[in-house]
Design a protein around this motif. Structure first.
Motif, PDB file in Angstrom:
ATOM      1  N   UNK A   1      12.710 -25.649  24.119  1.00 44.19           N
ATOM      2  CA  UNK A   1      12.379 -24.834  25.012  1.00 44.19           C
ATOM      3  C   UNK A   1      13.218 -23.295  24.987  1.00 44.19           C
ATOM      4  N   UNK A   2      12.763 -22.297  24.784  1.00 44.25           N
ATOM      5  CA  UNK A   2      13.602 -21.005  24.884  1.00 44.25           C
ATOM      6  C   UNK A   2      13.869 -20.420  26.047  1.00 44.25           C
ATOM      7  N   UNK A   3      13.585 -21.283  27.221  1.00 42.54           N
ATOM      8  CA  UNK A   3      13.610 -20.737  28.755  1.00 42.54           C
ATOM      9  C   UNK A   3      12.554 -21.347  29.505  1.00 42.54           C
ATOM     10  N   UNK A   4      12.913 -21.161  30.855  1.00 43.95           N
ATOM     11  CA  UNK A   4      12.350 -21.825  31.964  1.00 43.95           C
ATOM     12  C   UNK A   4      10.548 -21.351  31.646  1.00 43.95           C
ATOM     13  N   UNK A   5       9.726 -22.287  31.814  1.00 43.92           N
ATOM     14  CA  UNK A   5       8.418 -22.048  31.713  1.00 43.92           C
ATOM     15  C   UNK A   5       7.969 -22.257  30.195  1.00 43.92           C
ATOM     16  N   UNK A   6       8.678 -22.287  29.164  1.00 44.08           N
ATOM     17  CA  UNK A   6       8.212 -21.978  27.982  1.00 44.08           C
ATOM     18  C   UNK A   6       8.739 -23.177  27.035  1.00 44.08           C
ATOM     19  N   UNK A   7       7.736 -23.793  26.471  1.00 42.94           N
ATOM     20  CA  UNK A   7       8.033 -24.939  25.519  1.00 42.94           C
ATOM     21  C   UNK A   7       6.979 -24.859  24.317  1.00 42.94           C
ATOM     22  N   UNK A   8       7.665 -25.475  23.218  1.00 42.33           N
ATOM     23  CA  UNK A   8       6.968 -25.581  21.915  1.00 42.33           C
ATOM     24  C   UNK A   8       7.316 -26.852  21.312  1.00 42.33           C
ATOM     25  N   UNK A   9       6.113 -27.164  20.443  1.00 45.06           N
ATOM     26  CA  UNK A   9       6.288 -28.268  19.425  1.00 45.06           C
ATOM     27  C   UNK A   9       7.398 -28.022  18.297  1.00 45.06           C
ATOM     28  N   UNK A  10       8.041 -29.193  18.104  1.00 45.77           N
ATOM     29  CA  UNK A  10       8.899 -29.411  16.912  1.00 45.77           C
ATOM     30  C   UNK A  10       8.303 -29.993  15.777  1.00 45.77           C
ATOM     31  N   UNK A  11       8.842 -30.883  15.161  1.00 44.25           N
ATOM     32  CA  UNK A  11       8.427 -31.480  13.976  1.00 44.25           C
ATOM     33  C   UNK A  11       7.546 -32.796  14.197  1.00 44.25           C
ATOM     34  N   UNK A  12       8.148 -33.515  15.241  1.00 44.07           N
ATOM     35  CA  UNK A  12       7.283 -34.536  15.389  1.00 44.07           C
ATOM     36  C   UNK A  12       7.037 -34.796  17.074  1.00 44.07           C
ATOM     37  N   UNK A  13       5.917 -33.991  17.607  1.00 45.42           N
ATOM     38  CA  UNK A  13       5.664 -33.874  18.968  1.00 45.42           C
ATOM     39  C   UNK A  13       4.651 -35.018  19.372  1.00 45.42           C
ATOM     40  N   UNK A  14       3.928 -35.462  18.457  1.00 48.02           N
ATOM     41  CA  UNK A  14       2.815 -36.539  18.763  1.00 48.02           C
ATOM     42  C   UNK A  14       3.266 -37.799  19.704  1.00 48.02           C
ATOM     43  N   UNK A  15       2.759 -37.835  20.771  1.00 49.09           N
ATOM     44  CA  UNK A  15       2.837 -39.075  21.746  1.00 49.09           C
ATOM     45  C   UNK A  15       4.061 -38.624  23.005  1.00 49.09           C
ATOM     46  N   UNK A  16       4.460 -37.249  22.736  1.00 49.21           N
ATOM     47  CA  UNK A  16       5.372 -36.725  23.737  1.00 49.21           C
ATOM     48  C   UNK A  16       5.001 -35.582  24.320  1.00 49.21           C
ATOM     49  N   UNK A  17       5.544 -35.451  25.728  1.00 47.51           N
ATOM     50  CA  UNK A  17       5.196 -34.254  26.623  1.00 47.51           C
ATOM     51  C   UNK A  17       6.340 -33.879  27.154  1.00 47.51           C
ATOM     52  N   UNK A  18       6.596 -32.451  27.463  1.00 45.18           N
ATOM     53  CA  UNK A  18       7.849 -31.911  28.176  1.00 45.18           C
ATOM     54  C   UNK A  18       7.296 -30.665  29.024  1.00 45.18           C
ATOM     55  N   UNK A  19       8.336 -30.442  29.842  1.00 43.65           N
ATOM     56  CA  UNK A  19       7.996 -29.308  30.705  1.00 43.65           C
ATOM     57  C   UNK A  19       9.312 -28.729  30.975  1.00 43.65           C
ATOM     58  N   UNK A  20       9.373 -27.585  31.500  1.00 42.11           N
ATOM     59  CA  UNK A  20      10.528 -26.845  31.745  1.00 42.11           C
ATOM     60  C   UNK A  20      10.404 -25.894  32.830  1.00 42.11           C
ATOM     61  N   UNK A  21      10.806 -26.595  34.217  1.00 41.12           N
ATOM     62  CA  UNK A  21      10.304 -25.726  35.405  1.00 41.12           C
ATOM     63  C   UNK A  21      11.462 -25.028  35.686  1.00 41.12           C
ATOM     64  N   UNK A  22      12.814 -25.447  35.362  1.00 44.22           N
ATOM     65  CA  UNK A  22      14.064 -24.757  35.770  1.00 44.22           C
ATOM     66  C   UNK A  22      14.719 -24.622  34.541  1.00 44.22           C
ATOM     67  N   UNK A  23      15.725 -23.844  34.689  1.00 50.05           N
ATOM     68  CA  UNK A  23      16.866 -23.709  33.658  1.00 50.05           C
ATOM     69  C   UNK A  23      17.568 -25.074  33.133  1.00 50.05           C
ATOM     70  N   UNK A  24      17.825 -25.643  34.095  1.00 52.70           N
ATOM     71  CA  UNK A  24      18.907 -26.794  33.947  1.00 52.70           C
ATOM     72  C   UNK A  24      18.057 -28.059  33.452  1.00 52.70           C
TER      73      UNK A  24
END
Lengths: 111, 114
Positions: free
Chosen positions: A49-72
Motif C-alpha cells: 500500500x502506498x497510502x491510506x485507501x490504496x492497495x495493490x497486489x504483489x507477487x503472491x496475492x492469491x488467497x489473501x486480501x488487505x485493506x488500508x483505512x488508516x495510515x497506521x
C-alpha cells in the motif's frame, strides 16, 4: 519506540478457516507491505500500500486480501486457509526513503 | 521484472575470519541495494546499503561493493564474531519507485564457529 507491531505472533488454523493478521506502525509511514517467508526462502511480496485507501497486489496475492483505512494499520486477511499458506508473515513499512522497517513476524500453520 | 540471486545459501566460517556473500540482479534500472540481517525469530533489519552511484561503502566491520557493469554486489564481513551468525538477505529496488517492491534474494545462513 514501537515501530511495526504484528499480532498474533503464532497461530494454528484449520483448513478452510479464516483469520486476520494485524499490522500497525507508529512512524507515520505511507508505504506498507506484507511479505511471506517460506522455510529457507526469501521474502515474497503479497500486497503493498502506498497510502491510506490504496492497495495493490504483489507477487503472491492469491488467497489473501488487505485493506488500508488508516495510515497506521494494514491488516492481512486469509480466507479459506490452505496448507500452502503455512509460512512466516512479515509486515513492513517505509517513509518512501530507503529503509524498510520490519515487524517481528507472525508464524502461521494451517493443518 | 527484477530477479535477485544470492550465493552461497549457507556459509560457515571460523570466528575472526572474513565472510563474503554475493548477489546478482537482472534489472539495470535498479539503483538501490540494501542488505538485511535476520536473527532467529526476528524480522529482518537493515545493516548496510549502497546506491548505484557508489562503488563501495564501509561501516566498521561490514562493507558492501557494487559492480554496476556486471550487475552484482557483495557483502563483506571482517573479523567475524558469533553474534554475526544469522540469515543475510540482499535486495534490489527497481528504478525510482520509492516505496514499491524491493526484490529480495533467497538469503544466506551464516554460521560463525567459535
Amino acid at each position: 519506540n514501537a515501530g511495526v507491531t504484528q499480532t498474533p505472533k503464532f497461530r494454528i488454523l484449520k483448513i478452510g478457516q479464516s483469520m486476520t493478521l494485524q499490522c500497525a506502525q507508529d512512524m507515520n509511514h505511507n508505504y506498507m507491505y506484507w511479505y511471506r517467508q517460506d522455510p529457507g526462502m526469501g521474502l515474497k511480496l503479497i500486497y503493498y500500500s502506498v497510502g491510506a485507501g490504496i492497495t495493490d497486489k504483489g507477487e503472491v496475492p492469491n488467497g489473501y486480501n488487505v485493506s488500508r483505512s488508516t495510515t497506521e494499520d494494514f491488516p492481512l486477511r486469509l480466507e479459506l486457509a490452505a496448507p500452502s499458506q503455512t509460512s512466516v508473515y512479515f509486515c513492513a513499512s517505509t517513509s518512501g526513503g530507503n529503509t524498510i522497517y520490519f515487524g517481528e513476524g507472525s508464524w502461521l500453520t494451517v493443518v | 521484472g527484477e530477479n535477485v540471486e544470492q550465493h552461497p545459501s549457507t556459509l560457515s566460517v571460523q570466528e575472526g575470519d572474513s565472510a563474503v556473500i554475493k548477489c546478482t540482479y537482472s534489472d539495470s534500472a535498479s539503483n538501490y541495494f540494501p542488505w538485511y540481517k535476520q536473527e532467529l525469530g526476528k524480522g529482518p533489519q537493515l545493516i548496510i546499503d549502497i546506491r548505484s552511484n557508489v562503488g563501495e561503502k564501509k561501516d566498521q566491520r561490514i562493507a558492501v561493493t557494487l559492480n554496476k557493469t556486471a550487475k552484482h554486489f557483495s557483502l563483506h564481513i571482517t573479523e567475524t564474531q558469533p553474534e554475526d551468525s544469522a540469515v543475510y538477505f540482499c535486495a534490489a529496488r527497481p528504478g525510482d519507485n520509492y516505496g514499491q517492491n524491493f526484490v529480495f534474494g533467497p538469503g544466506t545462513r551464516l554460521s560463525v564457529l567459535p
